[in-house]
Design an enzyme around this catalytic site. Structure first.
Site, PDB file in Angstrom:
ATOM      1  N   GLU A 227       0.893  -1.174   0.000  1.00 31.91           N
ATOM      2  CA  GLU A 227       0.000   0.000   0.000  1.00 31.91           C
ATOM      3  C   GLU A 227       0.921   1.211   0.000  1.00 31.91           C
ATOM      4  O   GLU A 227       1.475   1.573   1.028  1.00 31.91           O
ATOM      5  CB  GLU A 227      -0.881  -0.013   1.257  1.00 31.91           C
ATOM      6  N   CYS A 261      -2.255   9.081   2.242  1.00 33.74           N
ATOM      7  CA  CYS A 261      -1.902   8.520   0.939  1.00 33.74           C
ATOM      8  C   CYS A 261      -2.951   8.852  -0.104  1.00 33.74           C
ATOM      9  O   CYS A 261      -2.642   9.159  -1.241  1.00 33.74           O
ATOM     10  CB  CYS A 261      -1.731   7.016   1.060  1.00 33.74           C
ATOM     11  N   GLU A 359       4.692  12.658  -5.402  1.00 37.31           N
ATOM     12  CA  GLU A 359       3.750  12.801  -4.307  1.00 37.31           C
ATOM     13  C   GLU A 359       4.243  13.917  -3.398  1.00 37.31           C
ATOM     14  O   GLU A 359       5.423  13.925  -3.029  1.00 37.31           O
ATOM     15  CB  GLU A 359       3.670  11.486  -3.513  1.00 37.31           C
TER      16      GLU A 359
HETATM   17  P1  NAP Z   1       8.267   4.849   4.773  1.00 37.81           P
HETATM   18  O1  NAP Z   1       9.399   5.740   5.069  1.00 37.81           O
HETATM   19  O2  NAP Z   1       8.316   4.043   3.570  1.00 37.81           O
HETATM   20  O3  NAP Z   1       8.060   3.953   6.063  1.00 37.81           O
HETATM   21  C1  NAP Z   1       7.037   2.983   6.149  1.00 37.81           C
HETATM   22  C2  NAP Z   1       7.545   1.803   6.919  1.00 37.81           C
HETATM   23  O4  NAP Z   1       8.514   1.136   6.105  1.00 37.81           O
HETATM   24  C3  NAP Z   1       8.262   2.157   8.204  1.00 37.81           C
HETATM   25  O5  NAP Z   1       8.016   1.166   9.157  1.00 37.81           O
HETATM   26  C4  NAP Z   1       9.719   2.159   7.777  1.00 37.81           C
HETATM   27  O6  NAP Z   1      10.596   1.910   8.829  1.00 37.81           O
HETATM   28  C5  NAP Z   1       9.741   1.015   6.797  1.00 37.81           C
HETATM   29  N1  NAP Z   1      10.791   1.068   5.799  1.00 37.81           N
HETATM   30  C6  NAP Z   1      11.332   2.155   5.221  1.00 37.81           C
HETATM   31  N2  NAP Z   1      12.260   1.781   4.312  1.00 37.81           N
HETATM   32  C7  NAP Z   1      12.298   0.433   4.331  1.00 37.81           C
HETATM   33  C8  NAP Z   1      13.066  -0.540   3.626  1.00 37.81           C
HETATM   34  N3  NAP Z   1      13.949  -0.192   2.714  1.00 37.81           N
HETATM   35  N4  NAP Z   1      12.850  -1.841   3.906  1.00 37.81           N
HETATM   36  C9  NAP Z   1      11.934  -2.202   4.816  1.00 37.81           C
HETATM   37  N5  NAP Z   1      11.197  -1.335   5.527  1.00 37.81           N
HETATM   38  C10 NAP Z   1      11.361  -0.028   5.275  1.00 37.81           C
HETATM   39  O7  NAP Z   1       6.893   5.646   4.652  1.00 37.81           O
HETATM   40  P2  NAP Z   1       6.320   6.732   5.622  1.00 37.81           P
HETATM   41  O8  NAP Z   1       7.082   7.987   5.367  1.00 37.81           O
HETATM   42  O9  NAP Z   1       6.248   6.213   7.016  1.00 37.81           O
HETATM   43  O10 NAP Z   1       4.827   6.848   5.098  1.00 37.81           O
HETATM   44  C11 NAP Z   1       4.439   7.721   4.125  1.00 37.81           C
HETATM   45  C12 NAP Z   1       4.227   7.027   2.802  1.00 37.81           C
HETATM   46  O11 NAP Z   1       3.287   5.963   2.980  1.00 37.81           O
HETATM   47  C13 NAP Z   1       3.597   7.940   1.785  1.00 37.81           C
HETATM   48  O12 NAP Z   1       4.180   7.719   0.531  1.00 37.81           O
HETATM   49  C14 NAP Z   1       2.146   7.512   1.777  1.00 37.81           C
HETATM   50  O13 NAP Z   1       1.452   7.832   0.601  1.00 37.81           O
HETATM   51  C15 NAP Z   1       2.271   6.044   1.997  1.00 37.81           C
HETATM   52  N6  NAP Z   1       1.018   5.481   2.515  1.00 37.81           N
HETATM   53  C16 NAP Z   1       0.278   4.660   1.713  1.00 37.81           C
HETATM   54  C17 NAP Z   1      -0.933   4.158   2.164  1.00 37.81           C
HETATM   55  C18 NAP Z   1      -1.797   3.277   1.303  1.00 37.81           C
HETATM   56  O14 NAP Z   1      -2.722   2.665   1.822  1.00 37.81           O
HETATM   57  N7  NAP Z   1      -1.544   3.151   0.019  1.00 37.81           N
HETATM   58  C19 NAP Z   1      -1.379   4.485   3.446  1.00 37.81           C
HETATM   59  C20 NAP Z   1      -0.594   5.323   4.227  1.00 37.81           C
HETATM   60  C21 NAP Z   1       0.611   5.792   3.750  1.00 37.81           C
HETATM   61  P3  NAP Z   1      11.366   3.121   9.588  1.00 37.81           P
HETATM   62  O15 NAP Z   1      10.326   3.992  10.151  1.00 37.81           O
HETATM   63  O16 NAP Z   1      12.146   2.389  10.588  1.00 37.81           O
HETATM   64  O17 NAP Z   1      12.182   3.788   8.535  1.00 37.81           O
END
Ligand code: NAP
Length: 453
Positions: A227, A261, A359
């Site tokens: 997601e 998102c 985004e």
């Molecule tokens: P993120 O930086 O990708 O982090 C999300 C999760 O992934 C965190 O637990 C993070 O851990 C982990 N993570 C990051 N890099 C990783 C890697 N290389 N391997 C494994 N795990 C990894 O995203 P965010 O900034 O928290 O969230 C915002 C993004 O989420 C936006 O792009 C938003 O649009 C998207 N989103 C999508 C949905 C949907 O339903 N489609 C819903 C909500 C949000 P750490 O925190 O330890 O880095």
């Protein structure tokens, strides 16, 4: 390191060390050991525990909302609202789960079979900070009812939410080896996915994290649900109440300080309405969204989740303006220690600019002009993402016609953003793979096993 930093003040409140590799190994062993017993329990028992969790989430709504306000700056009322959705998701799967998991008779051309619906095993969840409770609920509630066990790695700025959610589940009766929170770092995720005991992964987060997790899942032949981000279009075809349309679209874009998102990040207005829409939208955004303390229910514009996030969004705005976009409202960081950014409106964003394709995860709306319905659809679809989309108007058949042509995982009419427990949620293109919520959400990590009679 997991840590809590109050985004309203920039003050570091708590640090929590990452789990060691040994602790991660122990956590995997626990969910693996717990699987046989959890899946063997009658579905009605698992569903009853999930219903009990719904009650406990409702009882602890204020506590959970306060944690989210401290960890990622969510407005306290939005936090309570988020927990309300969580309660509904746990109720939905607690009530409907047993029916959704019932065997289905299959009439074959020659003979009979029954389709059984079984769990697949221990799963990893990797969750983001923007909806710390809701994102976890979408993944966890259906999978617990189904009989999978869960290892949960939350975002590193949400350790308190992670612990509070685990204790709700524990107190509701989820066994301590059926749901395990682990303070793993993202660097430990590949190792978890390589472990043969883990059968799948669900990640909600950024495109980059999605690419990394999907690659690890692929390398290890594990099922994944992703997601990811979006740059959802919202098309305004016509209106009989422009002020109401402006208010609804601004609310949808600025919800959660623009960090949703499926917020309408690109608003596309048909030519004859465009000028008036932009004037009123910019006025609404400037006058209504005033920075304030997220713990105060009267606040309309909370901080972003972190100083780094606010700086990143401010840099995206600066780049857009440098590349030729017109700033119609806001555009700047709010002076002071917190992660505040003015609610912003940009117009005249063209295909050559970065903002057109990426985004923007903050309180920033891009408003586009389209001369015809056809042009609006083309503009809406001209994006690498495909999460949600919205169509506003007065003519339902026309709106449905437009909705059918949008390249998105879900489309809403005269409504934008938000989420309902019984409505499937998910994206196409670079917004992800798979669906959560509704009847489809319980099928992703299901072994749909026919038994030929
Ligand atoms: P993120 O930086 O990708 O982090 C999300 C999760 O992934 C965190 O637990 C993070 O851990 C982990 N993570 C990051 N890099 C990783 C890697 N290389 N391997 C494994 N795990 C990894 O995203 P965010 O900034 O928290 O969230 C915002 C993004 O989420 C936006 O792009 C938003 O649009 C998207 N989103 C999508 C949905 C949907 O339903 N489609 C819903 C909500 C949000 P750490 O925190 O330890 O880095």
């Amino acid at each position: 390191m997991y840590s809590v930093t109050d985004p309203a003040t920039g003050e570091l409140v708590e640090e929590v060390p990452n789990a060691t590799d040994e602790e991660v190994g122990t956590a995997i062993a626990r969910v693996h050991r717990g699987y046989a017993a959890w899946r063997a329990r009658p579905v009605a028992e698992r569903a009853a525990i999930v219903l009990r969790a719904a009650e406990l989430f409702a009882e602890r709504a204020d506590e959970l909302a306060a944690i989210m306000t401290l960890e990622m700056g969510k407005r306290i009322n939005e936090g309570r609202g988020e927990v309300g959705v969580v309660v509904d998701i746990f109720r939905y799967y607690g009530e409907r789960g047993p029916d959704l998991l019932a065997d289905e008779p299959l009439a074959l051309r020659g003979g009979e079979a029954v389709l059984t619906k079984e769990p697949i095993g221990p799963l990893l969840g990797v969750m983001p900070w923007n909806f710390p409770c809701y994102q976890v609920a979408r993944f966890v509630a259906p999978n617990l009812v189904l009989g999978n066990t869960i290892l949960l790695k939350h975002a590193s700025i949400c350790p308190r939410s992670a612990v509070a959610i685990e204790s709700v589940l524990r107190d509701a009766g989820v066994p301590s080896d059926a749901y395990v929170n682990v303070f793993a770092s993202s660097r430990q995720v590949p190792g978890i996915l390589a472990d043969p005991r883990i059968q799948g992964v669900s990640l909600t987060g950024s495109e980059q994290a999605g690419i990394s997790v999907a690659a690890d899942a692929g390398r290890n032949l594990k099922k994944c649900v992703l997601e990811l981000g979006g740059s959802d279009p919202l098309i305004v075809l016509d209106t009989d109440d422009l002020d109401e349309t402006v208010k609804l679209t601004a609310t949808a874009r600025m919800r959660n300080c623009g960090q949703s998102c499926n917020a309408p990040k690109r608003i596309i207005v048909l030519g004859e309405l465009y000028d008036e829409f932009v004037d009123r939208f910019a006025k609404r955004v400037t006058e209504y969204y005033v920075p304030g303390d997220p713990a105060d229910p009267a606040t309309t514009l909370p901080p972003l989740a972190s100083i780094a996030a606010a700086e990143e969004v401010a840099a995206q705005i600066e780049t857009a303006i440098r590349e030729g976009a017109t700033l119609r409202a806001g555009g700047h960081r709010v002076p002071g220690p917190g992660a505040y950014l003015e609610a912003t409106v940009l117009t005249d964003v063209t295909r050559e600019m970065a903002a057109y394709h990426e985004e923007i995860f903050g309180p920033v709306a891009l408003v586009f002009r389209a001369e015809t319905e056809e042009e609006a659809i083309a503009l809406a679809n001209d994006t690498p993402f495909g999460l949600g989309a919205s169509v506003f108007g007065t003519d339902r058949p026309r709106m449905v016609r437009v909705a059918r042509r949008l390249e998105a995982g879900m489309v809403y009419l005269n409504k934008s953003g938000g989420s309902e427990a019984d409505l499937p949620f998910g994206g196409i293109k670079r917004s992800g793979i798979g669906r959560e919520l509704g009847p489809l959400g319980i099928e992703e990590f299901m072994n749909k096993k026919p038994i030929r009679l």
